[in-house]
Design an enzyme around this catalytic site. Structure first.
Site, PDB file in Angstrom:
ATOM      1  N   GLU A 107     -72.955 -36.388 118.005  1.00 50.58           N
ATOM      2  CA  GLU A 107     -71.742 -35.905 118.688  1.00 50.58           C
ATOM      3  C   GLU A 107     -71.482 -36.681 119.979  1.00 50.58           C
ATOM      4  OE1 GLU A 107     -71.614 -31.675 119.509  1.00 50.58           O
ATOM      5  OE2 GLU A 107     -70.664 -31.245 117.605  1.00 50.58           O
TER       6      GLU A 107
ATOM      7  N   LYS B  99     -61.539 -27.990 111.920  1.00 48.50           N
ATOM      8  CA  LYS B  99     -61.187 -26.614 112.281  1.00 48.50           C
ATOM      9  C   LYS B  99     -59.683 -26.384 112.076  1.00 48.50           C
ATOM     10  CE  LYS B  99     -64.709 -26.032 115.865  1.00 48.50           C
ATOM     11  NZ  LYS B  99     -64.933 -25.915 117.293  1.00 48.50           N
TER      12      LYS B  99
HETATM   13  O1  PA5 Z   1     -72.188 -29.118 121.097  1.00 50.25           O
HETATM   14  C1  PA5 Z   1     -71.148 -28.572 120.950  1.00 50.25           C
HETATM   15  O2  PA5 Z   1     -70.289 -28.602 121.815  1.00 50.25           O
HETATM   16  C2  PA5 Z   1     -70.858 -27.764 119.706  1.00 50.25           C
HETATM   17  O3  PA5 Z   1     -71.842 -27.908 118.767  1.00 50.25           O
HETATM   18  C3  PA5 Z   1     -70.740 -26.291 120.079  1.00 50.25           C
HETATM   19  O4  PA5 Z   1     -71.919 -25.888 120.711  1.00 50.25           O
HETATM   20  C4  PA5 Z   1     -70.491 -25.462 118.848  1.00 50.25           C
HETATM   21  O5  PA5 Z   1     -69.302 -25.872 118.262  1.00 50.25           O
HETATM   22  C5  PA5 Z   1     -70.424 -23.996 119.179  1.00 50.25           C
HETATM   23  O6  PA5 Z   1     -69.376 -23.694 120.055  1.00 50.25           O
HETATM   24  P1  PA5 Z   1     -69.317 -22.317 120.786  1.00 50.25           P
HETATM   25  O7  PA5 Z   1     -70.548 -22.184 121.631  1.00 50.25           O
HETATM   26  O8  PA5 Z   1     -68.067 -22.325 121.615  1.00 50.25           O
HETATM   27  O9  PA5 Z   1     -69.277 -21.228 119.730  1.00 50.25           O
END
Ligand code: PA5
Length: 426
Positions: A277, A414
């Site tokens: 990521e 999403k």
């Molecule tokens: O690292 C990230 O930003 C993502 O993996 C989020 O942690 C994940 O999408 C979960 O999001 P949230 O904590 O808002 O539910």
């Protein structure tokens, strides 16, 4: 606690002669918070700056919860669950004797998995920690609906209130409002720390406290790494530079992180999110994959040894001291011919396998190997290693000239899903 060995990488000299001025510039960008995404660098000094009052409060809520339950359901996805699970499995191992079992839900929409967990906890004493910064993520959101209801049905509203904890944004978001309305204990995900860098915040720390893990030792390890990595000549940056050379100068496309320990499997998953990521954007980055050996030597080992070349390099985690060890028994008939191993322990054999595999892959298979020597696999080591990789990731992402702290690509699926599910406004 981590030593990088580049002897089988074929790029040792290039790493040593890499542009020191550039590394210093990036180091200053991280430390002084001047680079891209600099509003998400709260993790850099967190092992020193974390909220000590909140930590004490978490300890007391976790202690009470721990005394009343057999299972803690950890609800969260991506950065809101991988760190806790990586630490839990690395530190406690896969089959521990602790009274509290952690089960992870809300990281999947699988109906079978979710229903099986629902059936498994039927009649058991359980609690819930719901982790979501936004509070609106679909997967954990729908899981929470199901398991909150289950807890209320099983124990009544009063007890459910004592057994549900929310970890979320300090002020905004749906989960914050829900937790406040229902009177659930709430701990904060800091604004300036993104999901994949959040394992030392309540996101990782609260479930680990309930699991009985020595969280003070995790902070001690993270603090040690933080102090050591303030020096620009460090091992984590060497790793980042090696990745950059493979990717940008030698055009490698993928890195596989290898462990010889099953209890490290989720640590590898955490690492995949961290680097995937952080770097996979603007058409750049190495594709992070993982292997657990010996298992994958009997499947992917074939590809690594003889498949497409100049695509993949390996980074091997070599754990020097196992959590436990055992010997190979002598057998009277020696029908299997394995008595030659009976003077050895499993760990000695595992370590010898590693040496043989590195030679096979790096020298005969022409697949470069980086070796990361890990001292051990306890709580202190988790804290040290997690911080070490986060710092390496920041250096690696900035060397690639991407913003390592956002993840715009994650939104695309999403939007599609929301449209198809007819979410209002999409
Ligand atoms: O690292 C990230 O930003 C993502 O993996 C989020 O942690 C994940 O999408 C979960 O999001 P949230 O904590 O808002 O539910």
């Amino acid at each position: 606690m981590i030593n990088i060995n580049l002897l089988n990488s074929k790029i040792e000299k290039s790493v040593e002669s890499f542009d020191k001025k550039r590394v210093q510039e990036v180091h200053d960008m991280i430390e002084n918070k001047t680079g891209l995404g600099n509003d998400f660098l709260g993790w850099v000094n967190w092992p020193k700056d974390y909220d000590k009052n909140e930590f004490q409060e978490m300890k007391s809520v976790a202690k009470k919860l721990r005394s009343n339950i057999e299972v803690l359901l950890v609800i969260g996805i991506g950065g809101s669950y991988l760190g806790a699970r990586a630490a839990d499995e690395m530190i406690r191992g896969l089959y521990h004797n602790d009274k509290v079992e952690l089960i992870y839900i809300g990281n999947t929409i699988s109906s079978t998995y979710t229903k099986q967990v629902l059936d498994y906890i039927d009649g058991k004493e359980f609690g819930i920690v719901n982790v979501s910064k936004s509070g609106t993520t679909t997967e954990p959101g729908i899981a929470f609906r199901v398991f909150e209801q289950k807890l209320v049905d099983q124990k009544g509203k009063e007890i459910a209130r004592e057994r549900i904890v929310a970890v979320t944004d300090k002020a905004k978001g749906a989960l914050k409002k829900l937790a406040t309305d229902e009177g659930y204990a709430t701990f904060t995900i800091p604004d300036d720390i993104g999901g994949r860098f959040s394992v030392f915040t309540p996101v990782g720390i609260f479930p680990l406290l309930v699991a009985g893990v020595d969280v003070d030792a995790i902070f001690a390890g993270a603090f040690k790494a933080m102090e050591e990595l303030k020096d620009v000549n460090n091992q984590a940056y060497k790793y980042a530079i090696a990745r950059y050379i493979f990717n940008v100068e030698s055009n490698y496309k993928a890195e596989t992180l290898v462990s010889y320990e099953l209890q490290m499997q989720l640590f590898l998953e955490w690492w995949k999110q961290l680097f995937g990521e952080s770097e996979g954007k603007d058409g750049k980055g190495l594709f992070p994959t993982s292997c657990v050996f010996s298992t994958d030597l009997h499947s992917l080992g074939q590809f690594i040894q003889e498949g497409t070349k100049n695509v993949l390099f390996e980074t091997i985690i070599d754990v020097k001291k196992p959590t436990q060890d055992l010997g190979v028994p002598e057998n009277e008939g020696n029908l299997d011919g394995l008595n030659y191993l009976s003077s050895k322990t499993f760990h000695e054999i595992n370590s010898t396998a590693l040496v043989g595999v590195v030679d096979a892959h790096a020298n005969k298979g022409d697949v470069p190997n980086i070796i990361l020597e890990f001292e051990k696999m306890d709580a202190e080591m988790f804290g040290y290693a997690a911080y070490w990789f986060m710092k390496a990731c920041a250096m690696s992402g900035y060397l690639l000239e991407v913003n390592p702290f956002n993840q715009p690509g994650v939104e695309v699926y999403k939007e599609n899903m929301f449209k198809l599910l007819k979410k209002p406004g999409y």
